[in-house]
Design a protein around this motif. Structure first.
Motif, PDB file in Angstrom:
ATOM      1  N   MET A   1      55.642  87.517 109.153  1.00 50.10           N
ATOM      2  CA  MET A   1      56.682  86.612 108.821  1.00 50.10           C
ATOM      3  C   MET A   1      55.682  85.444 108.023  1.00 50.10           C
ATOM      4  SD  MET A   1      59.585  87.165 109.311  1.00 50.10           S
ATOM      5  CE  MET A   1      61.235  86.305 109.768  1.00 50.10           C
ATOM      6  N   MET A   2      56.384  85.337 106.927  1.00 50.29           N
ATOM      7  CA  MET A   2      55.720  84.020 106.074  1.00 50.29           C
ATOM      8  C   MET A   2      56.541  82.768 106.413  1.00 50.29           C
ATOM      9  SD  MET A   2      58.119  84.506 102.398  1.00 50.29           S
ATOM     10  CE  MET A   2      58.632  86.421 102.601  1.00 50.29           C
ATOM     11  N   ARG A   3      55.822  81.861 106.324  1.00 47.46           N
ATOM     12  CA  ARG A   3      56.379  80.534 106.427  1.00 47.46           C
ATOM     13  C   ARG A   3      56.410  79.623 105.205  1.00 47.46           C
ATOM     14  NH1 ARG A   3      55.252  78.599 111.757  1.00 47.46           N
ATOM     15  NH2 ARG A   3      56.564  76.884 112.197  1.00 47.46           N
ATOM     16  N   ILE A   4      57.644  79.082 104.625  1.00 48.47           N
ATOM     17  CA  ILE A   4      57.381  78.281 103.351  1.00 48.47           C
ATOM     18  C   ILE A   4      57.219  77.099 103.698  1.00 48.47           C
ATOM     19  CG2 ILE A   4      59.127  79.915 102.350  1.00 48.47           C
ATOM     20  CD1 ILE A   4      60.629  76.866 102.818  1.00 48.47           C
ATOM     21  N   ASN A   5      56.570  76.376 102.697  1.00 49.57           N
ATOM     22  CA  ASN A   5      56.385  75.109 102.778  1.00 49.57           C
ATOM     23  C   ASN A   5      57.200  74.213 102.099  1.00 49.57           C
ATOM     24  OD1 ASN A   5      54.906  72.545 102.094  1.00 49.57           O
ATOM     25  ND2 ASN A   5      52.904  73.235 102.114  1.00 49.57           N
ATOM     26  N   GLY A   6      58.107  73.399 102.934  1.00 50.74           N
ATOM     27  CA  GLY A   6      59.379  72.522 102.259  1.00 50.74           C
ATOM     28  C   GLY A   6      58.829  71.530 101.387  1.00 50.74           C
ATOM     29  N   LYS A   7      57.546  70.851 101.740  1.00 46.50           N
ATOM     30  CA  LYS A   7      57.292  69.495 100.808  1.00 46.50           C
ATOM     31  C   LYS A   7      56.491  70.127  99.412  1.00 46.50           C
ATOM     32  CE  LYS A   7      55.677  66.037 104.082  1.00 46.50           C
ATOM     33  NZ  LYS A   7      55.503  66.379 105.258  1.00 46.50           N
ATOM     34  N   ARG A   8      56.029  71.441  99.797  1.00 46.16           N
ATOM     35  CA  ARG A   8      55.448  71.869  98.455  1.00 46.16           C
ATOM     36  C   ARG A   8      56.575  72.432  97.243  1.00 46.16           C
ATOM     37  NH1 ARG A   8      51.365  76.851  98.989  1.00 46.16           N
ATOM     38  NH2 ARG A   8      53.223  77.546  99.843  1.00 46.16           N
ATOM     39  N   LEU A   9      57.629  72.871  97.874  1.00 51.30           N
ATOM     40  CA  LEU A   9      58.803  73.558  97.275  1.00 51.30           C
ATOM     41  C   LEU A   9      59.555  72.167  96.686  1.00 51.30           C
ATOM     42  CD1 LEU A   9      61.242  75.214  96.532  1.00 51.30           C
ATOM     43  CD2 LEU A   9      62.155  74.592  98.746  1.00 51.30           C
ATOM     44  N   LEU A  10      59.588  70.950  97.449  1.00 54.10           N
ATOM     45  CA  LEU A  10      60.265  69.888  96.640  1.00 54.10           C
ATOM     46  C   LEU A  10      59.423  69.269  95.591  1.00 54.10           C
ATOM     47  CD1 LEU A  10      61.673  68.233  99.821  1.00 54.10           C
ATOM     48  CD2 LEU A  10      62.916  69.295  97.999  1.00 54.10           C
ATOM     49  N   ALA A  11      58.036  69.110  95.846  1.00 53.11           N
ATOM     50  CA  ALA A  11      56.988  68.760  94.944  1.00 53.11           C
ATOM     51  C   ALA A  11      57.147  69.529  93.451  1.00 53.11           C
ATOM     52  CB  ALA A  11      55.838  68.550  95.331  1.00 53.11           C
ATOM     53  N   ASP A  12      57.391  70.970  93.476  1.00 49.76           N
ATOM     54  CA  ASP A  12      57.294  71.769  92.656  1.00 49.76           C
ATOM     55  C   ASP A  12      58.591  71.316  91.756  1.00 49.76           C
ATOM     56  OD1 ASP A  12      55.030  73.042  92.783  1.00 49.76           O
ATOM     57  OD2 ASP A  12      55.926  74.973  93.965  1.00 49.76           O
ATOM     58  N   LEU A  13      59.782  71.321  92.510  1.00 50.11           N
ATOM     59  CA  LEU A  13      61.152  71.122  91.681  1.00 50.11           C
ATOM     60  C   LEU A  13      60.816  69.792  90.935  1.00 50.11           C
ATOM     61  CD1 LEU A  13      63.590  72.133  94.488  1.00 50.11           C
ATOM     62  CD2 LEU A  13      63.817  73.180  92.160  1.00 50.11           C
ATOM     63  N   ARG A  14      60.367  68.706  91.690  1.00 50.66           N
ATOM     64  CA  ARG A  14      60.413  67.578  91.096  1.00 50.66           C
ATOM     65  C   ARG A  14      59.282  67.373  89.749  1.00 50.66           C
ATOM     66  NH1 ARG A  14      61.786  65.282  96.414  1.00 50.66           N
ATOM     67  NH2 ARG A  14      64.167  65.108  96.071  1.00 50.66           N
ATOM     68  N   GLU A  15      58.240  68.039  89.852  1.00 48.57           N
ATOM     69  CA  GLU A  15      57.481  68.360  89.033  1.00 48.57           C
ATOM     70  C   GLU A  15      58.077  69.095  87.535  1.00 48.57           C
ATOM     71  OE1 GLU A  15      53.478  69.440  90.474  1.00 48.57           O
ATOM     72  OE2 GLU A  15      53.056  70.449  88.563  1.00 48.57           O
ATOM     73  N   LEU A  16      58.652  69.962  88.091  1.00 46.67           N
ATOM     74  CA  LEU A  16      59.444  70.733  87.038  1.00 46.67           C
ATOM     75  C   LEU A  16      60.678  69.953  86.123  1.00 46.67           C
ATOM     76  CD1 LEU A  16      60.050  73.574  85.476  1.00 46.67           C
ATOM     77  CD2 LEU A  16      61.431  74.162  87.612  1.00 46.67           C
ATOM     78  N   ALA A  17      61.380  69.136  87.183  1.00 44.83           N
ATOM     79  CA  ALA A  17      62.196  68.235  86.534  1.00 44.83           C
ATOM     80  C   ALA A  17      61.777  67.230  85.647  1.00 44.83           C
ATOM     81  CB  ALA A  17      63.159  67.621  87.718  1.00 44.83           C
ATOM     82  N   GLU A  98      58.101  79.710  95.564  1.00 47.73           N
ATOM     83  CA  GLU A  98      57.534  79.312  97.052  1.00 47.73           C
ATOM     84  C   GLU A  98      57.849  80.448  97.895  1.00 47.73           C
ATOM     85  OE1 GLU A  98      56.096  76.794  98.137  1.00 47.73           O
ATOM     86  OE2 GLU A  98      56.144  77.372 100.185  1.00 47.73           O
ATOM     87  N   ILE A  99      58.410  81.314  97.857  1.00 47.14           N
ATOM     88  CA  ILE A  99      58.567  82.742  98.760  1.00 47.14           C
ATOM     89  C   ILE A  99      57.343  83.469  98.483  1.00 47.14           C
ATOM     90  CG2 ILE A  99      59.789  84.626  99.580  1.00 47.14           C
ATOM     91  CD1 ILE A  99      62.577  82.691  98.890  1.00 47.14           C
ATOM     92  N   ALA A 100      57.171  83.984  97.125  1.00 46.14           N
ATOM     93  CA  ALA A 100      56.002  84.713  96.846  1.00 46.14           C
ATOM     94  C   ALA A 100      54.766  84.189  97.081  1.00 46.14           C
ATOM     95  CB  ALA A 100      56.280  84.914  95.170  1.00 46.14           C
ATOM     96  N   ARG A 101      54.484  82.744  97.042  1.00 49.47           N
ATOM     97  CA  ARG A 101      53.201  82.285  97.216  1.00 49.47           C
ATOM     98  C   ARG A 101      53.207  82.055  98.900  1.00 49.47           C
ATOM     99  NH1 ARG A 101      53.022  76.723  94.336  1.00 49.47           N
ATOM    100  NH2 ARG A 101      55.120  76.436  95.962  1.00 49.47           N
ATOM    101  N   SER A 102      54.109  81.960  99.515  1.00 53.76           N
ATOM    102  CA  SER A 102      54.017  81.968 100.988  1.00 53.76           C
ATOM    103  C   SER A 102      53.699  83.278 101.546  1.00 53.76           C
ATOM    104  CB  SER A 102      55.244  81.316 101.593  1.00 53.76           C
ATOM    105  OG  SER A 102      55.688  80.195 100.920  1.00 53.76           O
ATOM    106  N   ALA A 103      54.239  84.374 100.897  1.00 56.27           N
ATOM    107  CA  ALA A 103      54.201  85.610 101.391  1.00 56.27           C
ATOM    108  C   ALA A 103      52.526  86.001 101.249  1.00 56.27           C
ATOM    109  CB  ALA A 103      55.033  86.803 100.802  1.00 56.27           C
ATOM    110  N   ILE A 104      52.060  85.835 100.193  1.00 53.20           N
ATOM    111  CA  ILE A 104      50.588  86.033  99.643  1.00 53.20           C
ATOM    112  C   ILE A 104      49.756  85.229 100.725  1.00 53.20           C
ATOM    113  CG2 ILE A 104      48.642  85.826  98.079  1.00 53.20           C
ATOM    114  CD1 ILE A 104      51.021  86.332  95.989  1.00 53.20           C
ATOM    115  N   GLU A 105      49.979  83.886 101.109  1.00 54.47           N
ATOM    116  CA  GLU A 105      49.105  83.368 101.832  1.00 54.47           C
ATOM    117  C   GLU A 105      49.120  83.754 103.352  1.00 54.47           C
ATOM    118  OE1 GLU A 105      49.909  78.883  99.830  1.00 54.47           O
ATOM    119  OE2 GLU A 105      50.989  79.321 101.565  1.00 54.47           O
TER     120      GLU A 105
END
Ligand SMILES: [Zn+2]
Length: 404
Positions: A1-17, A98-105
């Protein structure tokens, strides 16, 4: 099972914004400098995560899991409407990243990989669903050559700015087991119902009509009522009949709108000689749509037998899109396992999933939008709801990988 990183997800969204930031929202219309910058940003993120990623010459970004022969496609779009919100489209793309990255990790290779897509011009600045339609080979050169924005800007020169990019990504038909798109709800129902996750049952169809009436202008003070050919009154009667019929025929998800009505010459003391009305209705159920259309046409025919000529023109007819119940069930199960009972909703707005569903099983998941707002700089969702949605979607992807 993968585990996503919520902080990283929010940081990505804010960076993109920040790319195309406009006050509290984002202005990143398709093929603008900001849109392309955002797409290059995504390519960088996907490559850093270990996917094979590129932007093609229509602006579509595709990141492929290089180790997988089959894949689940996850994504949405990163273009926005003018002065739009930071989550419409971007949320689904950042979830996919985030999901693809977590799956690879997680370093547990799986025969079914996760590919990430950001389709170009979902919002229809030049051509609605340009990217998703290109991905499935639906676009021809002529359509691209004649497409223009509502301000008259041509698509072709906008595309010329990225002409040096690789040829368009095409869907590798044997590769994909399905498509998942997460999106903010863009409506108030989830917030009102206290729901954190919605499984989208389908996307509504749209029928749109223009109705024209022709009578004769005359003095509104001296022409007896019984002798008038009142093009305005005829349309008003038709509109009120339409409202009455729709209330009677409507299902749970039916919505309708009379968006415009105009009379000419348009002054108080002249009986209108001409009128025009624009209306539409939307529903997930094709049977309801057909019944409503037939009833309205019958009303128009009946009205046309009176003193005023009435013509009807169908100006849009988009069939409802059903989404794949098996994929939706994976989202439901993932939400339930995290203690959330998902609500089922039809999408009243169009999404890329509508195009994708023609070619592979597709599903959509909504998270709430605060105040139901979207396509505006005040569009927002709480951080908790954003992270929770990604956890649910990641679990759904895991479930689908196991069963594919
Ligand atoms: Zn969107």
């Amino acid at each position: 099972m993968m585990r996503i990183n919520g902080k990283r997800l929010l940081a990505d969204l804010r960076e993109l914004a920040r790319i195309g930031a406009f006050k509290t929202g984002v202005d990143r219309i398709a093929l603008s400098g900001e849109d392309i910058e955002a797409r290059r940003w995504l390519v960088g993120k996907l490559a850093a995560a270990g996917l094979t990623a590129s932007m093609d010459r229509v602006g579509n970004v595709l990141g492929r899991d290089p180790k997988a022969a089959k894949a689940i496609l996850v994504g949405s779009h990163t273009d926005t409407v003018p002065k739009g919100g930071w989550l419409d489209g971007a949320l689904g793309v950042c979830y996919a990243l985030e999901i693809a990255r977590s799956a690879i990790e997680a370093n547990a290779p799986h025969a079914t990989g996760i590919d990430v897509v950001s389709f170009e011009d979902e919002e229809g600045t030049y051509l609605p669903f340009l990217g998703s339609r290109s991905f499935f080979g639906e676009l021809d050169d002529h359509e691209i050559a004649v497409a223009r924005s509502k301000d008259g800007a041509a698509l072709a020169p906008a595309l010329a700015t990225i002409a040096a990019e690789p040829p368009p990504h095409r869907c590798d038909a044997g590769r994909y087991v399905g498509y998942l798109e997460a999106h903010i709800e863009q409506g108030p129902r989830m917030e009102a119902g206290g729901n954190r996750i919605a499984v989208v049952t389908g996307l509504v169809g749209i029928k749109r009509f223009r109705v024209r009436s022709r009578g004769s202008a005359n003095h509104a003070g001296t022409t007896p009522m019984a002798m008038r050919k009142d093009a305005g009154a005829a349309l008003i009667a038709l509109a009120s009949g339409f409202e009455e019929d729709m209330r009677r025929l409507a299902g749970r998800d039916t919505v309708w709108n009379i968006g415009n009505m105009t009379f000419r010459p348009g002054v108080a003391n002249i009986v209108p000689s001409e009128g025009e009305m624009l209306l539409e209705f939307r529903d997930i159920d094709a049977v309801v749509m057909d019944r409503a259309a037939a009833r309205f046409r019958a009303r128009v025919a009946e009205a046309d037998r009176g003193p005023v000529r009435i013509e009807i023109e169908e100006i849009a007819d988009l069939a409802p899109t059903a989404l794949a119940p098996r994929l939706g069930a994976a989202i439901s199960a993932a939400a339930a396992a995290r203690g959330e009972t998902p609500v089922s909703l039809a999408s009243g707005a169009g999404h890329d999933a509508m195009i994708v569903a023609r070619y592979m099983p597709a599903a959509m998941m909504f998270i709430p939008s605060i105040g139901g707002v979207s396509h505006d700089i005040t569009e927002n969702t709480s951080d908790d709801d954003i992270v929770f949605g990604c956890e649910v979607l990641a679990d759904a992807v895991s479930r689908l990988r196991e069963s594919s």
